[in-house]
Enzyme design. Structure first.
Site, PDB file in Angstrom:
ATOM      1  N   CYS A  12       0.769  -1.008   0.494  1.00  0.00           N
ATOM      2  CA  CYS A  12       0.040   0.239  -0.012  1.00  0.00           C
ATOM      3  C   CYS A  12       0.759   2.014  -0.055  1.00  0.00           C
ATOM      4  O   CYS A  12       1.918   1.384   0.071  1.00  0.00           O
ATOM      5  CB  CYS A  12      -0.967  -0.657   1.380  1.00  0.00           C
ATOM      6  SG  CYS A  12      -0.353   0.409   2.763  1.00  0.00           S
ATOM      7  N   CYS A  96       2.676   5.712   8.630  1.00  0.00           N
ATOM      8  CA  CYS A  96       1.796   6.270   7.835  1.00  0.00           C
ATOM      9  C   CYS A  96       1.199   7.064   8.127  1.00  0.00           C
ATOM     10  O   CYS A  96       0.618   7.418   9.034  1.00  0.00           O
ATOM     11  CB  CYS A  96       0.790   5.062   7.664  1.00  0.00           C
ATOM     12  SG  CYS A  96      -0.672   5.312   6.590  1.00  0.00           S
ATOM     13  N   HIS A 124       0.302  -4.973  19.386  1.00  0.00           N
ATOM     14  CA  HIS A 124       0.489  -4.431  18.087  1.00  0.00           C
ATOM     15  C   HIS A 124       0.917  -3.237  18.567  1.00  0.00           C
ATOM     16  O   HIS A 124       0.256  -2.025  19.232  1.00  0.00           O
ATOM     17  CB  HIS A 124      -0.711  -4.620  17.215  1.00  0.00           C
ATOM     18  CG  HIS A 124      -0.105  -3.961  16.126  1.00  0.00           C
ATOM     19  ND1 HIS A 124      -0.387  -3.206  14.956  1.00  0.00           N
ATOM     20  CD2 HIS A 124      -0.085  -5.187  15.143  1.00  0.00           C
ATOM     21  CE1 HIS A 124       0.105  -3.001  13.833  1.00  0.00           C
ATOM     22  NE2 HIS A 124       0.144  -4.695  13.728  1.00  0.00           N
ATOM     23  N   GLU A 126       1.559   0.019  16.374  1.00  0.00           N
ATOM     24  CA  GLU A 126       0.316   0.811  15.944  1.00  0.00           C
ATOM     25  C   GLU A 126      -0.790   0.903  17.269  1.00  0.00           C
ATOM     26  O   GLU A 126      -1.233   1.949  17.308  1.00  0.00           O
ATOM     27  CB  GLU A 126      -0.679   0.467  14.988  1.00  0.00           C
ATOM     28  CG  GLU A 126      -1.617   1.246  14.462  1.00  0.00           C
ATOM     29  CD  GLU A 126      -2.117   1.004  13.859  1.00  0.00           C
ATOM     30  OE1 GLU A 126      -3.853   1.560  13.261  1.00  0.00           O
ATOM     31  OE2 GLU A 126      -2.023  -0.011  12.911  1.00  0.00           O
ATOM     32  N   THR A 168      -5.874   0.602  12.042  1.00  0.00           N
ATOM     33  CA  THR A 168      -6.218   0.706  10.455  1.00  0.00           C
ATOM     34  C   THR A 168      -6.073   0.074  10.076  1.00  0.00           C
ATOM     35  O   THR A 168      -6.818  -0.404   8.978  1.00  0.00           O
ATOM     36  CB  THR A 168      -5.252   1.944  10.360  1.00  0.00           C
ATOM     37  OG1 THR A 168      -4.023   1.197  10.176  1.00  0.00           O
ATOM     38  CG2 THR A 168      -4.854   3.340  10.477  1.00  0.00           C
ATOM     39  N   CYS A 198      -7.731   1.313   6.686  1.00  0.00           N
ATOM     40  CA  CYS A 198      -7.573   2.459   5.709  1.00  0.00           C
ATOM     41  C   CYS A 198      -7.811   1.637   4.833  1.00  0.00           C
ATOM     42  O   CYS A 198      -8.395   0.744   4.648  1.00  0.00           O
ATOM     43  CB  CYS A 198      -6.029   2.456   6.252  1.00  0.00           C
ATOM     44  SG  CYS A 198      -5.009   1.128   5.401  1.00  0.00           S
ATOM     45  N   SER A 226       2.083 -10.108  10.596  1.00  0.00           N
ATOM     46  CA  SER A 226       1.347  -8.925   9.854  1.00  0.00           C
ATOM     47  C   SER A 226      -0.206  -8.704  10.030  1.00  0.00           C
ATOM     48  O   SER A 226      -1.102 -10.181   9.718  1.00  0.00           O
ATOM     49  CB  SER A 226       1.255  -8.770   8.425  1.00  0.00           C
ATOM     50  OG  SER A 226       0.382  -8.270   7.156  1.00  0.00           O
ATOM     51  N   SER A 227      -1.105  -7.422  10.985  1.00  0.00           N
ATOM     52  CA  SER A 227      -1.919  -7.882  11.390  1.00  0.00           C
ATOM     53  C   SER A 227      -3.073  -8.039  10.167  1.00  0.00           C
ATOM     54  O   SER A 227      -3.498  -8.530   9.959  1.00  0.00           O
ATOM     55  CB  SER A 227      -2.623  -6.281  12.062  1.00  0.00           C
ATOM     56  OG  SER A 227      -4.070  -6.445  12.210  1.00  0.00           O
ATOM     57  N   SER A 270       2.018  -4.962   3.340  1.00  0.00           N
ATOM     58  CA  SER A 270       2.958  -5.496   3.593  1.00  0.00           C
ATOM     59  C   SER A 270       4.372  -6.044   3.133  1.00  0.00           C
ATOM     60  O   SER A 270       5.534  -6.132   2.423  1.00  0.00           O
ATOM     61  CB  SER A 270       3.751  -5.034   4.677  1.00  0.00           C
ATOM     62  OG  SER A 270       3.014  -6.013   5.864  1.00  0.00           O
TER      63      SER A 270
END
Length: 315
Positions: A12, A96, A124, A126, A168, A198, A226-227, A270
């Site tokens: 992304c 991001c 996580h 984030e 996100t 997102c 990776s979520s 990712s």
């Protein structure tokens, strides 16, 4: 066996930007470049950058003085920013911009004296960075919920002064149910006009639904931490389609495809396309044919680089 490809899939705009920030910093300043946390959650990407001179650390106390530090795409707390500034570290922020948008919302709720609820996954990075935007010194608080059960058990100080934000990279369907539960329990709760998930997460989830509907098995290229990649695998499985999360072709087992006619492939935000191509190559070696891309939503979003790296790269 026929191969079908999700569209969109893979990188992304936020991931593209984060990786490019590390690459340009290495080109302009030379190694070593320190990166707090994996810049994006993908083993292949991290190992490639490490080979070029990036050093990945989890905390700033692992970073020596007088070096360049990059914050990962997942964002960091205000405490981390304050620590970096206090040490005089030169920082490039690869957070991001869509995560930064959520950070701004949380900080605004804190200033306005509203408590905040974050929908997200505990642990996580984030989530840790987003919760760290809330200044609790004025007596307010930020709470983390993952599901409807957490909402039912949540106790807040003032239900009339409450707002929510979301991580996100969540499942859109799961998040919608949690938001409904929040609004039912706390009718006065405020929040964004739409959830903070997102565009890339939404597009990839829509695409994997189409893929799972048309295929007998789905492969999600992405790393276990990776979520958004995990949400893609879960979504395919909820549609009763067997799904596997793989770092690359080396993780596949031939037995997964016994009796299978249609294989779907997607990739988390990712995961680089080169890994998808490696999976296709291995499947072709096992007798699969084609690699037809499904119709999907075009993505043309880009995010700007930090000014210093943008200017220096043109010299």
């Amino acid at each position: 066996m026929q191969i079908k490809l999700a569209n969109p899939r893979g990188f992304c705009a936020g991931v593209d930007r984060a990786i490019e920030i590390v690459n340009r910093a290495l080109e302009v300043f030379g190694p070593p470049i320190y990166v707090r946390h994996e810049v994006v959650h993908n083993k292949f990407v991290v190992e490639d950058l490490r080979a070029r001179g990036a050093i990945f650390v989890e905390e700033l106390d692992q970073v020596p003085d007088d070096v360049i530090v990059i914050f990962s795409a997942h964002g960091v707390s205000q405490a981390v920013r304050t620590e970096a500034a206090g040490r005089g570290l030169k920082v490039f922020d690869a957070t991001c911009p869509l995560v930064t948008k959520v950070h701004i919302e949380v900080a605004r709720y804190s200033r306005d004296g509203r408590e905040c609820i974050l929908i997200g996954h505990a642990g996580h990075p984030e989530v840790e960075g987003t919760m760290g935007q809330y200044d609790a010194s004025n007596g307010g608080a930020i709470y983390l919920v993952e599901d409807e059960k957490d909402v039912a058990n949540l106790q807040v100080q003032n239900p009339e002064r409450l707002a929510f934000v979301t991580q996100t990279t969540l499942s859109m369907d799961d998040t919608s149910r949690v938001i409904d539960a929040l609004r039912s329990r706390f009718p006065a709760i405020g929040g964004p006009r739409k959830d903070d998930i997102c565009y890339a997460t939404q597009n990839r989830q829509d695409a994997v639904k189409q893929l799972a509907d048309e295929c007998d098995v789905v492969l999600v290229v992405g790393s276990p931490n990776s979520s958004n990649s995990n949400r893609l695998r879960e979504l395919a499985e909820r549609m009763a389609t067997p799904a596997y999360l793989i770092d690359g072709a080396e993780d596949m087992q031939r037995s997964w495809f016994d009796g299978v006619e249609r294989i779907g492939i997607t990739a988390g935000a990712s995961a680089p396309e080169v890994l998808v191509r490696g999976v296709i190559q291995q499947l072709h070696a096992w007798g699969a044919t084609g690699a037809d891309e499904l119709a999907g939503r075009e993505e043309n979003i880009t995010f700007s680089m930090p000014k210093e790296l943008r200017v220096r790269s043109l010299l």
